[in-house]
Motif scaffolding. Structure first.
Motif, mmCIF file in Angstrom:
data_model
loop_
_atom_site.group_PDB
_atom_site.id
_atom_site.type_symbol
_atom_site.label_atom_id
_atom_site.label_comp_id
_atom_site.label_asym_id
_atom_site.label_seq_id
_atom_site.Cartn_x
_atom_site.Cartn_y
_atom_site.Cartn_z
ATOM 1 N N LEU A 37 1.075 -1.146 0.098
ATOM 2 C CA LEU A 37 -0.043 0.049 0.034
ATOM 3 C C LEU A 37 0.848 1.502 0.011
ATOM 4 C CD1 LEU A 37 -2.606 1.372 0.300
ATOM 5 C CD2 LEU A 37 -2.723 1.111 2.809
ATOM 6 N N ALA A 38 1.931 1.257 0.892
ATOM 7 C CA ALA A 38 2.988 2.327 0.922
ATOM 8 C C ALA A 38 3.483 2.764 -0.498
ATOM 9 C CB ALA A 38 4.050 2.124 1.750
ATOM 10 N N MET A 39 3.752 1.555 -1.330
ATOM 11 C CA MET A 39 4.448 1.813 -2.535
ATOM 12 C C MET A 39 3.508 2.503 -3.469
ATOM 13 S SD MET A 39 7.461 0.651 -2.803
ATOM 14 C CE MET A 39 7.965 0.164 -4.365
ATOM 15 N N GLU A 40 2.057 1.977 -3.651
ATOM 16 C CA GLU A 40 0.993 2.604 -4.177
ATOM 17 C C GLU A 40 0.815 4.066 -3.919
ATOM 18 O OE1 GLU A 40 -2.228 -1.281 -4.131
ATOM 19 O OE2 GLU A 40 -2.917 0.734 -3.997
ATOM 20 N N ARG A 41 0.826 4.357 -2.627
ATOM 21 C CA ARG A 41 0.602 5.818 -2.137
ATOM 22 C C ARG A 41 1.697 6.839 -2.501
ATOM 23 N NH1 ARG A 41 -4.607 5.649 0.410
ATOM 24 N NH2 ARG A 41 -5.613 3.952 -1.104
ATOM 25 N N GLY A 42 2.770 6.170 -2.797
ATOM 26 C CA GLY A 42 4.208 6.839 -2.788
ATOM 27 C C GLY A 42 4.471 7.144 -1.391
ATOM 28 N N LEU A 43 4.297 6.478 -0.319
ATOM 29 C CA LEU A 43 4.708 6.796 0.998
ATOM 30 C C LEU A 43 6.168 5.988 1.500
ATOM 31 C CD1 LEU A 43 1.122 7.016 2.604
ATOM 32 C CD2 LEU A 43 2.707 8.955 1.955
ATOM 33 N N PRO A 44 6.687 6.665 2.172
ATOM 34 C CA PRO A 44 7.820 5.739 2.901
ATOM 35 C C PRO A 44 7.613 5.133 4.366
ATOM 36 C CG PRO A 44 8.300 8.182 3.265
ATOM 37 C CD PRO A 44 6.775 8.083 2.647
ATOM 38 N N VAL A 45 7.889 3.810 4.442
ATOM 39 C CA VAL A 45 7.676 3.361 5.662
ATOM 40 C C VAL A 45 9.084 2.636 6.012
ATOM 41 C CG1 VAL A 45 5.495 2.760 5.275
ATOM 42 C CG2 VAL A 45 7.058 1.176 4.592
#
Lengths: 409, 409, 409, 409
Positions: D228-236
């Motif tokens: 999901l993070a990849m999809e939304r362009g978010l770093p985790v």
């Protein structure tokens, strides 16, 4: 050089070791023979210090060793293994004792693993694991071993010492409280109500031997055993030799009391790698050990701090037991401070001399007709039977007072 | 809550501290006032334990504090500094005591730095560093300070305690051996033969005060001082409060003796960062400290192991003294093993309650007319005057026996 | 099993040890022979790990040992003494090497104690203590020893390693800066300006040997020596092998940097009991050692914390060096925390394999025609010449990068 | 003073803490406000060192704090409790921040205890213990909390960090592997298949926040979350902040490798007394923690030594976590040696600055459009997702290389 004197001087004392092939028995036997032959000094032996001068203790060359074990093995091989592991003994020294040690090998008999738990059973010989004898038959066989030993060597007297691996604790039963009850359990073949050590002790006392339980196993010296010892005029004592972390604990804990410093926490982490460590890795057997280790602080301090004693099996250590203790305490105005210590000692090396001390003192007590619990030996035990005091110093004075009493006319 | 009772119950006890602005004096004063006001409990105070029940000891609210110091400073400021350094005390608690502490500030007088070495002189006020008084003038001034204190507060009795930084050791002289000799040295203004502490003690005894030397400074309680105390019927005791590494040492060392384990080496490395540490960074002053720390082992063990005690100044530690001791010992068959410990304690927190204990016991001894050395206090000192025994446990029993004696009709 | 390969595979490498009868040389020689004969594995040897696979390093059975010492003694006797002291080696293993070790004994020659300080002189043979040779004569004799060794064994190449006891530091002089200066000092017989180690290195380089200074002695590898090495195309490196406390320090200190934790204090207390410890008990010799140990932290952290490194001689420890380090640091909001460690290692056992690693790498560098400082060996030294980096990890990558470079076509 | 610069300079960064009333969140919030107000320096903050000079990181005064917790409580009260326990913060300092901290209190919302185990549930408010919401309802509520926070403060960007107590590990399921699976589980209200942390992360990512899992809880950052993070362009990034014993372990273990010393045993005994310790006293929750601590050595050394990591709850310690590690290793010729260390650190003090460092670096990564695992943060985690390397030094170079990359044009 060992001392001579008294009525012990002329005859031989039989020393029968339960766990005769273990590291501790090996160290005792090798050490006693080295001392007897003038190859080693007396470091670690309290009975060879000035405080015991003039007390008629059996000389080391009058000790004759034998014992029971549950697996085959020779004393010399066990000693060489300890040498490789810890550096104890010299190979040349062991070679010089070869004949002595082979003579001991000839006096080692197969014992019993009755109700000792799976881990100890896993160490035993096939014969023992599959045996079908009744309790009464086992006791009779153990007695016959002792009687034969006594006869072959023309022994003056016999002391039996339990050095076997720790058994799981036995739950108390009314029958344990008296010798009649114990005999009923044996007669009824109640295999769940007793453990191997209970039978060894019965056999020892019936054969007129003094008995010392150096292990934490609570089945080894039940109230019924003590009753029998009283009847037969035999001295006995236990439980659990105090050799390492608990020894330090019982020396240090009074310090906090003498300054009204409040011990909040005393954590003790023990790691060791010998056969004892392997058996203690079994939670059921470990329970016995932890119980005796844990009872010291509350007794000395007068309140129970947060405490934990853990024992972990670390094979690389061999017999070099290492313990880290962390003590967190409050001082004036409730300020928190700490003391930590690391103990690095060889278990067998620490235990062997105090077993030798105790068997000489048991021999002395027998000679003097003292029966029942040898409370004067409290300082050597983690949970001394019949003694409330847990502080090392007060316990030690119990022994020096006893010795001083012997000197009075 | 402190105990009441006996002839001490009604009046006030003066407590005069040499080194009144230091961390230890501060902790004592703050602690005693907190206890008197019900703001703190009695952890660390032996005289508040069950063992002293019924003994007529002066209550904490009857203590009046004053003292000498060599640099200006207020008790409150010193306490706030300790709070920042070690977390001792709460700021709110100190605020609540502000008036009490200011009252003590009003009773602090400038003392003397006679022959104390360059490091102590460097800490002193300009006035003291440049003063021109003769020894007799200094003693007279110190006496006047004590007399004024006694008079202003209508004190029942006075105890003087030396808490000053460690002086270099004084070389023994024949004149030190008797009070006549000491008086000759003062009259002749022999500034090289005495040190500041010698003069404080003289003034105290001449003013009828009991005296306790809590420091290692050997000039504070010379044989001549003890002679004077005997003449005047005053109790005295020293030297060097036992609070940290040496306390542990004197509790642990007997363990090795009880097992005939041979201590080959006992190294002790101490690091600390308070003003005492700073003074001890001067090799001349350190010599006094090392001497008293080092005498314990040979006495307890009966032979002298290889030993070293070092003290290093580590500013970041503040008053949190840390010590690492490494003990290398031989057991059975000369096998080598080791024990190491790390002690992390706050020096002032450890020392304050035993100074409070001792001043109450000195007050009690005075009330009972006991003169000369208070040997019953041996367990509190690294080098107890008049007592050979260095084992903590035996020393402690000296105190409990003394208390038990007081209870007998 | 050791690796084969390259131009080193066919001939013999001479390894000449200054201090050939010491514990470290003994351990190296015994270990190398055990590996060569398949009696021991490769634990501790970096050059036997996967990282060095395929690199043409001299096999262990191609090493021929000889050396200088200042006192008589055989390798076998030294090894038996170490066995008694620390338990290293087995007696049976040493017996199996008897002929190999006697062959090394035949290649040990008497060296020089020029200007080494009273403690080292006290250990030397009478002949050396009373010798009258000029510096030029000594260098000539040392060269003759090396030349004879090379010739007797038909050696491919020679590496000389200084393992002698620590000399006092030599004060820098302009003449030390170049080889011309050093030669002038020798010619003028300036005995105060050089030390024994300076002469050993001169002799080694003049005879075409690579040279490694494993000791802290700063006279062993002066700038003039490095100049000569460059001229002759010989690789050299020093100073002071990193084997214990400093090794741990250089691994741990970067952690504080990686978290921006501020090290306030790093105290290091070392105790050891071998001949090195005895020589370091002399304050003049100790100065060299402390200097190299103390330079690590400031370099890694980027600021100088309060630090102290002490070394005390504790005879009971033998070669089992023990170190306690106390690190006091500040974290977020300047909160104080601590880390302490205790290192218990056998000095010779830790040093021997890295000397063996380095001599193989020096042999490799020689084969490749690399001259001057072998900076790739920085991770093995407390004060690596020509390398600023003190962090262990960065230093180690210097070595792996060098090895990777060798693999590129 | 904090640095300014880049596109982060102008707006506000929302920092949402799961476990907002705990000791770590409290320390972070207090510390960040103290730095913002110039009341504290930057010790412990890596992002404030020279290595980060010129990198556009969000200044501390631009951070706005809020969060979820499961029990009522104010930041100020929690800070005062920590002060009493460990001495962290000054009371005066906390008073000066009263308004700041009350503003944070106003942004703390009640979270969820879904499937967290009995011990965590026992700490929660009555409302949470008896709640009846479906998973979808819980996620919706959490999202609404985040959205409200963002809106009220006009935040530029949002970072959510999981600091909650350790949950028991969740058993892997196929549905965990992708975001579709996770959504199915939520929709089907599969309460057994997820834990509270799974829902917090879902809510965070759905609301466009970067996410960091500072705990060992494996349910917090499942493969589906990363998708999901990849999809939304978010770093985790996660798991489990590396602050104490494991930090030291990952710095020290490479040393053994660099010398080919064979680690036979590495035992680690941790004791601590804060709320985390209490939760970890529950064997189910402890399992998560032990798993992440135990994976370090095998990775670094290339083989698995005998190892044990234990954690015991010792209430008197509060947040002062103490760990004793014993490392038993073999060197040349298989000689056994040891290293032991004792770590005494305040958990919250060690963790707070690295959480602050990471949220600034997550903000930076977000600004740069980096999506998915932030592998550059590996050195901060016990089990860094997507990174095999466990050595501290190599991990740290991963971060410095990343920063160096940002500087290149």
């Amino acid at each position: 050089m060992s001392k001579q004197g008294g009525d012990q001087g002329t005859g031989k004392l039989g020393v029968w070791l339960i766990g005769a092939s273990g590291g501790l028995a090996t160290t005792m036997i090798v050490g006693a023979r080295m001392i007897a032959r003038g190859m080693a000094g007396s470091t670690g032996l309290l009975t060879e210090t000035e405080a015991f001068a003039g007390i008629p203790l059996r000389p080391f060359d009058a000790l004759v060793f034998g014992g029971h074990d549950i697996r085959p093995g020779s004393v010399l091989d066990a000693a060489l293994e300890m040498h490789r592991d810890t550096g104890a003994f010299s190979v040349a020294g062991l070679e010089a004792l070869r004949a002595d040690l082979e003579a001991v090998d000839a006096e080692i008999r197969s014992g019993t693993i009755l109700n000792c738990g799976a881990t100890i059973e896993g160490l035993a010989s096939v014969e023992l694991r599959t045996e079908q004898r009744s309790l009464a038959e086992i006791v009779a066989a153990l007695r016959a071993d002792l009687a034969g030993f006594r006869q072959r060597h023309g022994l003056d007297r016999l002391v039996v010492i339990n050095l076997a691996s720790t058994e799981p604790p036995v739950a108390p039963m009314p029958e344990h409280e008296g010798i009649a009850g114990l005999r009923t359990l044996v007669a009824a073949d109640r295999r769940d109500a007793l453990r191997a050590s209970s039978l060894y002790t019965l056999a020892a006392l019936e054969e007129g031997a003094a008995f010392i339980n150096f292990t934490p196993s609570n089945a080894a010296l039940l109230p019924g055993h003590v009753e029998l010892a009283m009847e037969r005029g035999l001295p006995v004592m236990g439980n659990d030799g105090k050799t390492g972390e608990t020894l330090v604990k019982s020396a240090l804990a009074p310090m906090f009391k003498y300054r009204n410093l409040r011990v909040m926490t005393w954590q003790g982490y023990n790691i060791l790698g010998d056969r004892d460590g392997q058996v203690l890795a079994d939670e059921r057997n470990k329970a016995s050990k932890i119980a005796t280790k844990d009872s010291v602080l509350g007794n000395i301090l007068g309140y129970q701090p947060h405490t934990k004693v853990s024992i972990d099996y670390v094979p690389s250590l061999g017999d070099m037991k290492t313990a880290w203790d962390f003590i967190h305490f409050q001082g004036f105005l409730d300020f928190k401070m700490s003391l930590q210590f690391t103990w690095q000692g060889c278990d067998a090396i620490l235990a062997a001399p105090i077993v030798l001390d105790m068997l000489r003192l048991a021999d002395l007590a027998s000679a003097r007709g003292e029966a029942g619990l040898m409370r004067q030996l409290a300082s050597f035990f983690k949970r001394p039977l019949g003694v409330d005091e847990q502080g090392l110093h007060a316990q030690f004075h119990g022994l020096t007072d006893y010795i001083a009493g012997l000197r009075r006319p």
